[in-house]
Design a protein around this motif. Structure first.
Motif, PDB file in Angstrom:
ATOM      1  N   PHE A  79       0.774  -1.289   0.115  1.00 34.51           N
ATOM      2  CA  PHE A  79      -0.057  -0.117  -0.050  1.00 34.51           C
ATOM      3  C   PHE A  79       0.799   1.396   0.032  1.00 34.51           C
ATOM      4  O   PHE A  79       0.445   2.260  -0.769  1.00 34.51           O
ATOM      5  CB  PHE A  79      -1.158  -0.005   1.044  1.00 34.51           C
ATOM      6  N   ASP A  80       1.849   1.223   0.763  1.00 35.93           N
ATOM      7  CA  ASP A  80       2.837   2.350   1.039  1.00 35.93           C
ATOM      8  C   ASP A  80       3.440   2.624  -0.383  1.00 35.93           C
ATOM      9  O   ASP A  80       3.706   3.743  -1.057  1.00 35.93           O
ATOM     10  CB  ASP A  80       3.762   2.207   2.181  1.00 35.93           C
ATOM     11  N   ARG A  81       3.900   1.584  -1.037  1.00 36.67           N
ATOM     12  CA  ARG A  81       4.731   1.429  -2.547  1.00 36.67           C
ATOM     13  C   ARG A  81       3.765   2.109  -3.385  1.00 36.67           C
ATOM     14  O   ARG A  81       4.132   3.014  -4.168  1.00 36.67           O
ATOM     15  CB  ARG A  81       5.244   0.470  -2.588  1.00 36.67           C
ATOM     16  N   GLU A  82       2.411   1.607  -3.354  1.00 36.92           N
ATOM     17  CA  GLU A  82       1.566   2.224  -4.221  1.00 36.92           C
ATOM     18  C   GLU A  82       1.206   3.714  -4.032  1.00 36.92           C
ATOM     19  O   GLU A  82       1.283   4.229  -5.215  1.00 36.92           O
ATOM     20  CB  GLU A  82       0.325   1.421  -4.261  1.00 36.92           C
ATOM     21  N   LEU A  83       0.988   4.280  -2.850  1.00 34.55           N
ATOM     22  CA  LEU A  83       0.853   5.618  -2.807  1.00 34.55           C
ATOM     23  C   LEU A  83       2.152   6.697  -3.198  1.00 34.55           C
ATOM     24  O   LEU A  83       1.922   7.348  -3.863  1.00 34.55           O
ATOM     25  CB  LEU A  83       0.461   5.714  -1.373  1.00 34.55           C
ATOM     26  N   THR A  84       3.219   5.897  -2.715  1.00 37.00           N
ATOM     27  CA  THR A  84       4.415   6.781  -3.163  1.00 37.00           C
ATOM     28  C   THR A  84       4.462   6.928  -4.706  1.00 37.00           C
ATOM     29  O   THR A  84       4.770   7.776  -5.375  1.00 37.00           O
ATOM     30  CB  THR A  84       5.539   5.910  -2.572  1.00 37.00           C
ATOM     31  N   ARG A  85       4.142   5.761  -5.566  1.00 31.00           N
ATOM     32  CA  ARG A  85       4.382   5.738  -6.780  1.00 31.00           C
ATOM     33  C   ARG A  85       3.396   6.744  -7.210  1.00 31.00           C
ATOM     34  O   ARG A  85       3.673   7.360  -8.372  1.00 31.00           O
ATOM     35  CB  ARG A  85       3.995   4.241  -7.508  1.00 31.00           C
ATOM     36  N   LEU A  86       2.187   6.423  -6.893  1.00 29.71           N
ATOM     37  CA  LEU A  86       1.090   7.597  -7.574  1.00 29.71           C
ATOM     38  C   LEU A  86       1.393   8.994  -7.026  1.00 29.71           C
ATOM     39  O   LEU A  86       1.196   9.828  -7.899  1.00 29.71           O
ATOM     40  CB  LEU A  86      -0.248   7.142  -6.827  1.00 29.71           C
ATOM     41  N   ARG A  87       1.940   9.361  -5.850  1.00 27.66           N
ATOM     42  CA  ARG A  87       2.146  10.508  -5.893  1.00 27.66           C
ATOM     43  C   ARG A  87       3.542  11.055  -6.457  1.00 27.66           C
ATOM     44  O   ARG A  87       3.542  12.292  -7.032  1.00 27.66           O
ATOM     45  CB  ARG A  87       2.919  10.783  -4.163  1.00 27.66           C
ATOM     46  N   GLU A  88       4.271  10.220  -6.815  1.00 24.56           N
ATOM     47  CA  GLU A  88       5.645  10.627  -7.748  1.00 24.56           C
ATOM     48  C   GLU A  88       4.902  11.047  -9.114  1.00 24.56           C
ATOM     49  O   GLU A  88       5.601  11.927  -9.733  1.00 24.56           O
ATOM     50  CB  GLU A  88       6.454   9.528  -7.807  1.00 24.56           C
ATOM     51  N   ARG A  89       4.001  10.231  -9.644  1.00 27.04           N
ATOM     52  CA  ARG A  89       3.397  10.425 -10.846  1.00 27.04           C
ATOM     53  C   ARG A  89       2.205  11.750 -10.831  1.00 27.04           C
ATOM     54  O   ARG A  89       1.519  11.889 -11.873  1.00 27.04           O
ATOM     55  CB  ARG A  89       2.886   9.430 -11.386  1.00 27.04           C
ATOM     56  N   ARG A  90       1.763  12.109  -9.452  1.00 29.09           N
ATOM     57  CA  ARG A  90       1.046  13.397  -9.548  1.00 29.09           C
ATOM     58  C   ARG A  90      -0.357  12.543 -10.060  1.00 29.09           C
ATOM     59  O   ARG A  90      -1.197  13.444 -10.703  1.00 29.09           O
ATOM     60  CB  ARG A  90       1.357  14.517 -10.028  1.00 29.09           C
ATOM     61  N   ARG A  91      -0.787  11.356  -9.381  1.00 31.11           N
ATOM     62  CA  ARG A  91      -2.102  10.787  -9.940  1.00 31.11           C
ATOM     63  C   ARG A  91      -3.004  11.340  -8.661  1.00 31.11           C
ATOM     64  O   ARG A  91      -3.498  10.337  -7.918  1.00 31.11           O
ATOM     65  CB  ARG A  91      -1.908   9.423 -10.278  1.00 31.11           C
ATOM     66  N   THR A  92      -3.673  12.314  -8.747  1.00 31.83           N
ATOM     67  CA  THR A  92      -4.653  12.480  -7.577  1.00 31.83           C
ATOM     68  C   THR A  92      -5.772  11.772  -7.391  1.00 31.83           C
ATOM     69  O   THR A  92      -6.120  11.354  -6.361  1.00 31.83           O
ATOM     70  CB  THR A  92      -4.955  14.148  -7.703  1.00 31.83           C
ATOM     71  N   GLU A 122      -6.146   8.922  -8.590  1.00 37.65           N
ATOM     72  CA  GLU A 122      -5.958   7.639  -8.266  1.00 37.65           C
ATOM     73  C   GLU A 122      -5.531   7.528  -6.682  1.00 37.65           C
ATOM     74  O   GLU A 122      -5.883   6.412  -6.092  1.00 37.65           O
ATOM     75  CB  GLU A 122      -5.068   7.033  -9.049  1.00 37.65           C
ATOM     76  N   ILE A 123      -4.717   8.357  -6.304  1.00 36.36           N
ATOM     77  CA  ILE A 123      -4.320   8.352  -5.012  1.00 36.36           C
ATOM     78  C   ILE A 123      -5.636   8.269  -4.057  1.00 36.36           C
ATOM     79  O   ILE A 123      -5.900   7.607  -3.046  1.00 36.36           O
ATOM     80  CB  ILE A 123      -3.671   9.799  -4.634  1.00 36.36           C
ATOM     81  N   GLU A 124      -6.879   9.184  -4.536  1.00 39.66           N
ATOM     82  CA  GLU A 124      -7.865   9.080  -3.432  1.00 39.66           C
ATOM     83  C   GLU A 124      -8.784   7.818  -3.711  1.00 39.66           C
ATOM     84  O   GLU A 124      -9.047   7.378  -2.581  1.00 39.66           O
ATOM     85  CB  GLU A 124      -8.951  10.244  -4.159  1.00 39.66           C
ATOM     86  N   ARG A 125      -8.760   7.344  -4.982  1.00 41.04           N
ATOM     87  CA  ARG A 125      -9.154   5.742  -4.938  1.00 41.04           C
ATOM     88  C   ARG A 125      -8.634   5.087  -4.156  1.00 41.04           C
ATOM     89  O   ARG A 125      -9.067   4.126  -3.313  1.00 41.04           O
ATOM     90  CB  ARG A 125      -9.338   5.381  -6.483  1.00 41.04           C
ATOM     91  N   CYS A 126      -7.141   4.990  -4.038  1.00 46.99           N
ATOM     92  CA  CYS A 126      -6.487   4.018  -3.526  1.00 46.99           C
ATOM     93  C   CYS A 126      -6.782   4.133  -1.940  1.00 46.99           C
ATOM     94  O   CYS A 126      -6.693   3.179  -1.179  1.00 46.99           O
ATOM     95  CB  CYS A 126      -4.906   4.273  -3.755  1.00 46.99           C
ATOM     96  N   LEU A 127      -6.766   5.681  -1.483  1.00 46.46           N
ATOM     97  CA  LEU A 127      -7.118   5.703  -0.107  1.00 46.46           C
ATOM     98  C   LEU A 127      -8.186   5.185   0.190  1.00 46.46           C
ATOM     99  O   LEU A 127      -8.288   4.648   1.483  1.00 46.46           O
ATOM    100  CB  LEU A 127      -6.862   7.093   0.185  1.00 46.46           C
ATOM    101  N   VAL A 128      -9.317   5.399  -0.432  1.00 42.81           N
ATOM    102  CA  VAL A 128     -10.697   4.791  -0.168  1.00 42.81           C
ATOM    103  C   VAL A 128     -10.609   3.285  -0.089  1.00 42.81           C
ATOM    104  O   VAL A 128     -11.383   2.627   0.907  1.00 42.81           O
ATOM    105  CB  VAL A 128     -11.611   5.457  -1.164  1.00 42.81           C
ATOM    106  N   GLU A 129     -10.055   2.546  -1.042  1.00 40.18           N
ATOM    107  CA  GLU A 129      -9.942   1.017  -1.176  1.00 40.18           C
ATOM    108  C   GLU A 129      -9.092   0.587   0.129  1.00 40.18           C
ATOM    109  O   GLU A 129      -9.361  -0.548   0.528  1.00 40.18           O
ATOM    110  CB  GLU A 129      -9.358   0.767  -2.454  1.00 40.18           C
ATOM    111  N   GLY A 130      -8.257   1.170   0.248  1.00 37.34           N
ATOM    112  CA  GLY A 130      -7.377   0.689   1.442  1.00 37.34           C
ATOM    113  C   GLY A 130      -6.093  -0.419   1.057  1.00 37.34           C
ATOM    114  O   GLY A 130      -6.021  -0.614  -0.292  1.00 37.34           O
ATOM    115  N   ALA A 131      -5.624  -1.049   2.013  1.00 38.10           N
ATOM    116  CA  ALA A 131      -4.655  -1.961   1.646  1.00 38.10           C
ATOM    117  C   ALA A 131      -5.301  -3.147   1.235  1.00 38.10           C
ATOM    118  O   ALA A 131      -6.375  -3.623   1.634  1.00 38.10           O
ATOM    119  CB  ALA A 131      -3.659  -2.287   2.773  1.00 38.10           C
ATOM    120  N   LYS A 132      -4.635  -3.747   0.148  1.00 36.93           N
ATOM    121  CA  LYS A 132      -5.181  -4.942  -0.440  1.00 36.93           C
ATOM    122  C   LYS A 132      -4.370  -6.234   0.086  1.00 36.93           C
ATOM    123  O   LYS A 132      -3.246  -6.244   0.516  1.00 36.93           O
ATOM    124  CB  LYS A 132      -5.051  -4.865  -1.878  1.00 36.93           C
ATOM    125  N   GLU A 133      -4.860  -7.341  -0.178  1.00 37.46           N
ATOM    126  CA  GLU A 133      -4.245  -8.513   0.148  1.00 37.46           C
ATOM    127  C   GLU A 133      -3.077  -8.750  -0.519  1.00 37.46           C
ATOM    128  O   GLU A 133      -3.065  -8.380  -1.903  1.00 37.46           O
ATOM    129  CB  GLU A 133      -5.162  -9.908   0.018  1.00 37.46           C
TER     130      GLU A 133
END
Length: 162
Positions: A63-76, A78-89
């Motif tokens: 989850f942390d790696r995915e958020l970091t990757r999205l922040r580096e690419r400035r995918r606002t 997608e970051i919101e969607r990722c935060l809503v979905e939370g960490a996945k299996e």
């Protein structure tokens, strides 16, 4: 000798441990005097809690790696969607689950046969080898060595393996 493999999900580990320790309601069929002879050949005594901790660690690291990757690419968005979905299996979904239960059952006489190995102290049953491997008379691992592990991960987690 009998070997059985079955899919196992992390949420089933508690029931698996209760069965292994002969706890619970359905123990009428168990000869309690022989249960003390059962051995855990590999792994830690608290393996179920350890596995849950490792899964949680992998889930959060991914989850942390995915958020970091999205922040580096400035995918606002997608970051919101990722935060809503939370960490996945940390595995791909399968109908059998990400873990495998392996039960290897053998009569004690089987270990005294051709699978016994010579040591300095005499014949040593393969079940007493510290690594949990089954060795042939030549001292090399047999084909069943891979099946001696109590749990294996079937699909490689993104961060690390159990």
């Amino acid at each position: 000798m009998v070997m059985r493999m079955q899919g196992l999900r992390p949420e089933n580990l508690h029931g698996y441990e209760r069965h292994r320790k002969r706890e619970g309601d359905d123990t009428a069929h168990v000869n309690q005097s022989l249960s003390r002879l059962n051995e855990r050949l590999i792994g830690r005594e608290d393996w179920a809690q350890f596995v849950h901790g490792e899964i949680q660690r992998m889930r959060l690291a991914n989850f942390d790696r995915e958020l970091t990757r999205l922040r580096e690419r400035r995918r606002t968005s997608e970051i919101e969607r990722c935060l809503v979905e939370g960490a996945k299996e940390p595995w791909r979904p399968t109908r059998h689950g990400p873990l495998r239960e392996v039960i290897l059952t053998a009569n004690a006489e089987w270990f005294r046969g051709p699978m016994a190995i010579r040591s300095r102290t005499g014949t040593k049953p393969a079940s007493k080898i510290s690594s949990g491997s089954v060795l042939t008379g030549s001292g090399r691992p047999s084909g069943t060595t891979a099946f001696m592990r109590a749990l294996t991960v079937t699909s490689r987690p993104t961060t690390s393996t159990l």
